[in-house]
Design a protein around this motif. Structure first.
Motif, PDB file in Angstrom:
ATOM      1  N   ILE A  52     -66.022  20.097  14.358  1.00  0.00           N
ATOM      2  CA  ILE A  52     -66.559  19.209  15.396  1.00  0.00           C
ATOM      3  C   ILE A  52     -66.716  19.947  16.722  1.00  0.00           C
ATOM      4  O   ILE A  52     -67.701  19.755  17.456  1.00  0.00           O
ATOM      5  CB  ILE A  52     -65.650  17.982  15.573  1.00  0.00           C
ATOM      6  CG1 ILE A  52     -65.658  17.128  14.297  1.00  0.00           C
ATOM      7  CG2 ILE A  52     -66.094  17.144  16.761  1.00  0.00           C
ATOM      8  CD1 ILE A  52     -67.019  16.600  13.915  1.00  0.00           C
ATOM      9  N   ALA A  53     -65.771  20.820  17.034  1.00  0.00           N
ATOM     10  CA  ALA A  53     -65.854  21.577  18.284  1.00  0.00           C
ATOM     11  C   ALA A  53     -67.110  22.445  18.318  1.00  0.00           C
ATOM     12  O   ALA A  53     -67.802  22.520  19.355  1.00  0.00           O
ATOM     13  CB  ALA A  53     -64.599  22.430  18.454  1.00  0.00           C
ATOM     14  N   ARG A  54     -67.410  23.096  17.205  1.00  0.00           N
ATOM     15  CA  ARG A  54     -68.606  23.956  17.159  1.00  0.00           C
ATOM     16  C   ARG A  54     -69.887  23.132  17.242  1.00  0.00           C
ATOM     17  O   ARG A  54     -70.849  23.525  17.922  1.00  0.00           O
ATOM     18  CB  ARG A  54     -68.599  24.794  15.880  1.00  0.00           C
ATOM     19  CG  ARG A  54     -67.553  25.901  15.865  1.00  0.00           C
ATOM     20  CD  ARG A  54     -67.886  26.943  14.803  1.00  0.00           C
ATOM     21  NE  ARG A  54     -67.993  26.340  13.480  1.00  0.00           N
ATOM     22  CZ  ARG A  54     -66.992  26.248  12.609  1.00  0.00           C
ATOM     23  NH1 ARG A  54     -65.812  26.737  12.930  1.00  0.00           N
ATOM     24  NH2 ARG A  54     -67.161  25.693  11.435  1.00  0.00           N
ATOM     25  N   VAL A  55     -69.917  21.989  16.544  1.00  0.00           N
ATOM     26  CA  VAL A  55     -71.109  21.135  16.577  1.00  0.00           C
ATOM     27  C   VAL A  55     -71.360  20.619  17.990  1.00  0.00           C
ATOM     28  O   VAL A  55     -72.492  20.657  18.497  1.00  0.00           O
ATOM     29  CB  VAL A  55     -70.962  19.959  15.587  1.00  0.00           C
ATOM     30  CG1 VAL A  55     -72.080  18.928  15.805  1.00  0.00           C
ATOM     31  CG2 VAL A  55     -70.994  20.454  14.147  1.00  0.00           C
ATOM     32  N   LYS A  56     -70.317  20.145  18.690  1.00  0.00           N
ATOM     33  CA  LYS A  56     -70.480  19.613  20.040  1.00  0.00           C
ATOM     34  C   LYS A  56     -70.927  20.706  21.009  1.00  0.00           C
ATOM     35  O   LYS A  56     -71.785  20.471  21.867  1.00  0.00           O
ATOM     36  CB  LYS A  56     -69.172  18.980  20.505  1.00  0.00           C
ATOM     37  CG  LYS A  56     -68.815  17.694  19.774  1.00  0.00           C
ATOM     38  CD  LYS A  56     -67.504  17.108  20.255  1.00  0.00           C
ATOM     39  CE  LYS A  56     -67.604  16.550  21.645  1.00  0.00           C
ATOM     40  NZ  LYS A  56     -66.379  15.831  22.048  1.00  0.00           N
ATOM     41  N   GLU A  57     -70.358  21.890  20.868  1.00  0.00           N
ATOM     42  CA  GLU A  57     -70.728  22.993  21.758  1.00  0.00           C
ATOM     43  C   GLU A  57     -72.205  23.358  21.603  1.00  0.00           C
ATOM     44  O   GLU A  57     -72.926  23.526  22.593  1.00  0.00           O
ATOM     45  CB  GLU A  57     -69.853  24.210  21.456  1.00  0.00           C
ATOM     46  CG  GLU A  57     -70.158  25.415  22.348  1.00  0.00           C
ATOM     47  CD  GLU A  57     -69.312  26.628  21.997  1.00  0.00           C
ATOM     48  OE1 GLU A  57     -69.503  27.680  22.633  1.00  0.00           O
ATOM     49  OE2 GLU A  57     -68.460  26.515  21.072  1.00  0.00           O
ATOM     50  N   ALA A  71     -82.945  15.195  17.974  1.00  0.00           N
ATOM     51  CA  ALA A  71     -82.200  14.593  16.869  1.00  0.00           C
ATOM     52  C   ALA A  71     -82.235  15.486  15.634  1.00  0.00           C
ATOM     53  O   ALA A  71     -81.210  15.740  14.989  1.00  0.00           O
ATOM     54  CB  ALA A  71     -82.771  13.216  16.554  1.00  0.00           C
ATOM     55  N   GLN A  72     -83.426  15.972  15.294  1.00  0.00           N
ATOM     56  CA  GLN A  72     -83.537  16.871  14.146  1.00  0.00           C
ATOM     57  C   GLN A  72     -82.780  18.170  14.392  1.00  0.00           C
ATOM     58  O   GLN A  72     -82.227  18.759  13.470  1.00  0.00           O
ATOM     59  CB  GLN A  72     -85.010  17.183  13.853  1.00  0.00           C
ATOM     60  CG  GLN A  72     -85.695  16.124  13.008  1.00  0.00           C
ATOM     61  CD  GLN A  72     -86.998  16.643  12.430  1.00  0.00           C
ATOM     62  OE1 GLN A  72     -87.586  17.603  12.929  1.00  0.00           O
ATOM     63  NE2 GLN A  72     -87.446  16.010  11.374  1.00  0.00           N
ATOM     64  N   GLN A  73     -82.761  18.605  15.656  1.00  0.00           N
ATOM     65  CA  GLN A  73     -82.060  19.833  15.977  1.00  0.00           C
ATOM     66  C   GLN A  73     -80.560  19.677  15.736  1.00  0.00           C
ATOM     67  O   GLN A  73     -79.880  20.603  15.283  1.00  0.00           O
ATOM     68  CB  GLN A  73     -82.324  20.231  17.435  1.00  0.00           C
ATOM     69  CG  GLN A  73     -82.115  21.701  17.730  1.00  0.00           C
ATOM     70  CD  GLN A  73     -83.140  22.590  17.051  1.00  0.00           C
ATOM     71  OE1 GLN A  73     -84.231  22.145  16.729  1.00  0.00           O
ATOM     72  NE2 GLN A  73     -82.777  23.834  16.805  1.00  0.00           N
ATOM     73  N   VAL A  74     -80.011  18.500  16.020  1.00  0.00           N
ATOM     74  CA  VAL A  74     -78.596  18.243  15.752  1.00  0.00           C
ATOM     75  C   VAL A  74     -78.327  18.271  14.248  1.00  0.00           C
ATOM     76  O   VAL A  74     -77.314  18.815  13.793  1.00  0.00           O
ATOM     77  CB  VAL A  74     -78.167  16.896  16.360  1.00  0.00           C
ATOM     78  CG1 VAL A  74     -76.765  16.520  15.895  1.00  0.00           C
ATOM     79  CG2 VAL A  74     -78.194  16.962  17.876  1.00  0.00           C
ATOM     80  N   ILE A  75     -79.229  17.685  13.483  1.00  0.00           N
ATOM     81  CA  ILE A  75     -79.086  17.720  12.022  1.00  0.00           C
ATOM     82  C   ILE A  75     -79.087  19.167  11.538  1.00  0.00           C
ATOM     83  O   ILE A  75     -78.303  19.552  10.658  1.00  0.00           O
ATOM     84  CB  ILE A  75     -80.219  16.927  11.343  1.00  0.00           C
ATOM     85  CG1 ILE A  75     -80.170  15.467  11.766  1.00  0.00           C
ATOM     86  CG2 ILE A  75     -80.116  17.033   9.824  1.00  0.00           C
ATOM     87  CD1 ILE A  75     -81.337  14.638  11.265  1.00  0.00           C
ATOM     88  N   LYS A  76     -79.947  19.978  12.106  1.00  0.00           N
ATOM     89  CA  LYS A  76     -80.007  21.390  11.741  1.00  0.00           C
ATOM     90  C   LYS A  76     -78.693  22.093  12.071  1.00  0.00           C
ATOM     91  O   LYS A  76     -78.195  22.909  11.288  1.00  0.00           O
ATOM     92  CB  LYS A  76     -81.167  22.056  12.484  1.00  0.00           C
ATOM     93  CG  LYS A  76     -81.346  23.551  12.202  1.00  0.00           C
ATOM     94  CD  LYS A  76     -82.617  24.048  12.878  1.00  0.00           C
ATOM     95  CE  LYS A  76     -82.852  25.529  12.577  1.00  0.00           C
ATOM     96  NZ  LYS A  76     -81.927  26.406  13.320  1.00  0.00           N
ATOM     97  N   ILE A  77     -78.111  21.763  13.226  1.00  0.00           N
ATOM     98  CA  ILE A  77     -76.836  22.371  13.620  1.00  0.00           C
ATOM     99  C   ILE A  77     -75.737  21.985  12.633  1.00  0.00           C
ATOM    100  O   ILE A  77     -74.953  22.832  12.186  1.00  0.00           O
ATOM    101  CB  ILE A  77     -76.458  21.927  15.048  1.00  0.00           C
ATOM    102  CG1 ILE A  77     -77.393  22.576  16.068  1.00  0.00           C
ATOM    103  CG2 ILE A  77     -75.003  22.284  15.361  1.00  0.00           C
ATOM    104  CD1 ILE A  77     -77.233  22.036  17.468  1.00  0.00           C
TER     105      ILE A  77
END
Length: 511
Positions: A52-57, A71-77
């Motif tokens: 979660i820390a890496r995703v939020k960063e 939104a799609q970029q978050v899914i990609k992350i």
């Protein structure tokens, strides 16, 4: 195994897709939901926190704020971070420069080591190796006999000089097996060791002694993918007590929450190398982190589906079908039946459909489809005459009654099959047009229909854009399984850069 996690994550991302820009509150809310989804899936808490820390960063970084579709970029992350948690890239076995290569299997009792030894032996044999299975589990009742039976089914020799059932020295058996392998010219030795119901000093000492006398090139830790949080403590114990070089997940087809698969790699620091996905010996393959991450996020696993198809579809069958696509020939019920028979050899139909991108949206339909559907469709087609298979349009009401009676089905079943087959024919025609062959013209409205002023009967329509890719023709013909595609042209939720594999026609002799 990951159905509940996939469903939760899909719901989270569905909410994101309606947003043009993501606020700090959106990122926090999304991270909180992902955290809950992972914890419910029994993923180890330290793994969840780091993930979660890496995703939020990354979600707060420039790659999202400057994206046209945040939104799609978050899914990609999330997809990329899942791949990282699962190991990044697949790792293959390290073979010794001087045979034999020694592979030692370690793990708890009940993890499936003995069955997995047979699966690994069969897989190695298919890769061109000459493996030898070693029965060094002399503690568990009938363990030696079980390995002999599994080895016979796999077509692999088993070295079992001791009867087991508490009799014999497993360390001596393991040491002697290396000399035996050299004498009979086996290039890989797979040692099945004893386990316990829980981690104890005696088991670890025995495993360490076998490791010392055989100097294995690989020590594979076999773990039951359904044990959840216990996977962490067990993995750490074997890492510290024996020293492992890789992990094998067994029972990945179970209905548990799958937390072990997402925890064990990060806990041990060693890659997941293989996965066992069923009870049959052939239900075993290399573990691909990217493909597994895509399946968890509901993106499907098209590459694995293609690889399974290549194993069962003969080369001449592929060439013949490709020639039909290229030449614009009619797709017949005989072709349809041939595909169904091959699909049946690929494994349970539910597993195949679950690999299709967007399959999560068809979860209820997939749940209603089982292998009996294939049997029913096969029986219906085989009750037809050659003329009816070649030209289904001649099948009138009386013929449908005769076919239903001969196949032990209903007229409704026959009607559904013919409707689905018509959709499959259209899809095959579309696929031929999508191959971009020189000289092929775009389909236009039928002049005849145009003169008569008919509406809604446009022939040879172009493929619809957007939505879920169409199911393979053989799958699309199943009662209750649509031919795919929502046809609404909306965003399908796949992250940027996620592309369907291209078909290479060169190997089929395309000029």
């Amino acid at each position: 195994m990951f159905d509940s996690l996939t469903e939760r994550l899909s719901g989270i991302f569905t909410q994101l897709r309606g947003k043009g820009r993501l606020s700090e509150a959106d990122i926090d809310a999304t991270a909180r939901e992902i955290r809950l989804a992972l914890l419910e899936a029994d993923v180890a808490l330290p793994v969840v926190k780091e993930f979660i820390a890496r995703v939020k960063e990354r979600a707060r970084g420039a790659e999202v704020s400057q994206a046209l579709n945040p939104a799609q970029q978050v899914i990609k992350i999330v997809h990329e971070e899942l791949v990282g948690v699962l190991g990044g890239e697949e790792r293959r076995l390290s073979f010794a420069k001087q045979p034999p290569t020694v592979i030692m299997l370690a793990g708890l009792q009940g993890a499936g080591k003995t069955t997995l030894a047979g699966k690994l032996g069969r897989w190695l044999r298919e890769q061109g190796h000459t493996p030898l299975l070693v029965a060094a589990d002399l503690q568990r009742p009938n363990a030696v006999n079980q390995l002999q039976i599994v080895g016979e089914r796999a077509g692999v020799e088993v070295y079992a000089p001791q009867p087991g059932n508490g009799v014999g020295d497993p360390i001596q058996v393991a040491a002697d097996s290396i000399d035996h392998a050299k004498r009979v010219q086996r290039d890989v030795v797979v040692i099945d060791t004893a386990g316990r119901l829980g981690v104890d000093a005696e088991m670890m000492a025995q495993a360490a002694s076998i490791r010392d006398v055989t100097s294995p090139d690989e020590v594979l830790f076999v773990i039951d993918a359904m044990i959840g949080q216990d996977a962490v403590a067990t993995a750490e114990a074997f890492r510290d007590g024996v020293g492992i070089t890789g992990v094998v997940l067994s029972k990945l087809d179970g209905d548990a929450r799958g937390g072990a698969a997402l925890s064990v790699r990060q806990v041990t620091g060693q890659p997941i190398m293989f996965a066992s996905t069923g009870e049959k010996l052939e239900d075993f393959d290399v573990f691909y982190p990217e493909r597994m991450a895509s399946r968890i996020l509901g993106m499907g696993d098209v590459l694995t589906l293609i690889e399974q198809a290549e194993k069962v579809f003969e080369a001449d069958q592929q060439e013949r079908m490709t020639a039909k696509l290229v030449g614009g020939e009619q797709f017949t019920l005989d072709d349809f039946l041939e595909q169904l028979i091959a699909i049946r050899r690929m494994g349970p139909i539910g597993n195949l459909l679950s690999m299709m991108p967007g399959a999560g949206q068809l979860k209820d339909q997939i749940a209603d489809i089982d292998d009996k559907h294939l049997d029913r469709v096969t029986a219906i087609i085989r009750s037809m005459t050659p003329a009816e298979r070649g030209t289904p349009k001649i099948i009138n009401g009386s013929r449908r009654v005769r076919i239903a009676t001969g196949s032990g089905t209903t007229v409704t079943d026959v009607n559904q099959l013919l409707e689905r087959f018509t959709e499959a024919q259209k899809m095959m025609k579309q696929m031929g047009g999508m191959m971009g062959l020189p000289g092929r013209r775009k389909a236009t409205k039928s002049p005849k229909n145009k003169r008569k002023g008919k509406k809604g009967k446009q022939q040879n329509r172009q493929p619809r854009s957007g939505g879920m890719p169409a199911l393979p023709p053989g799958l699309g013909g199943l009662p209750g399984a649509g031919a795919g595609g929502s046809g609404d042209g909306k965003d399908n939720g796949l992250p940027p850069g996620f592309q369907m594999p291209k078909i290479d026609l060169s190997k089929f002799g395309k000029k």
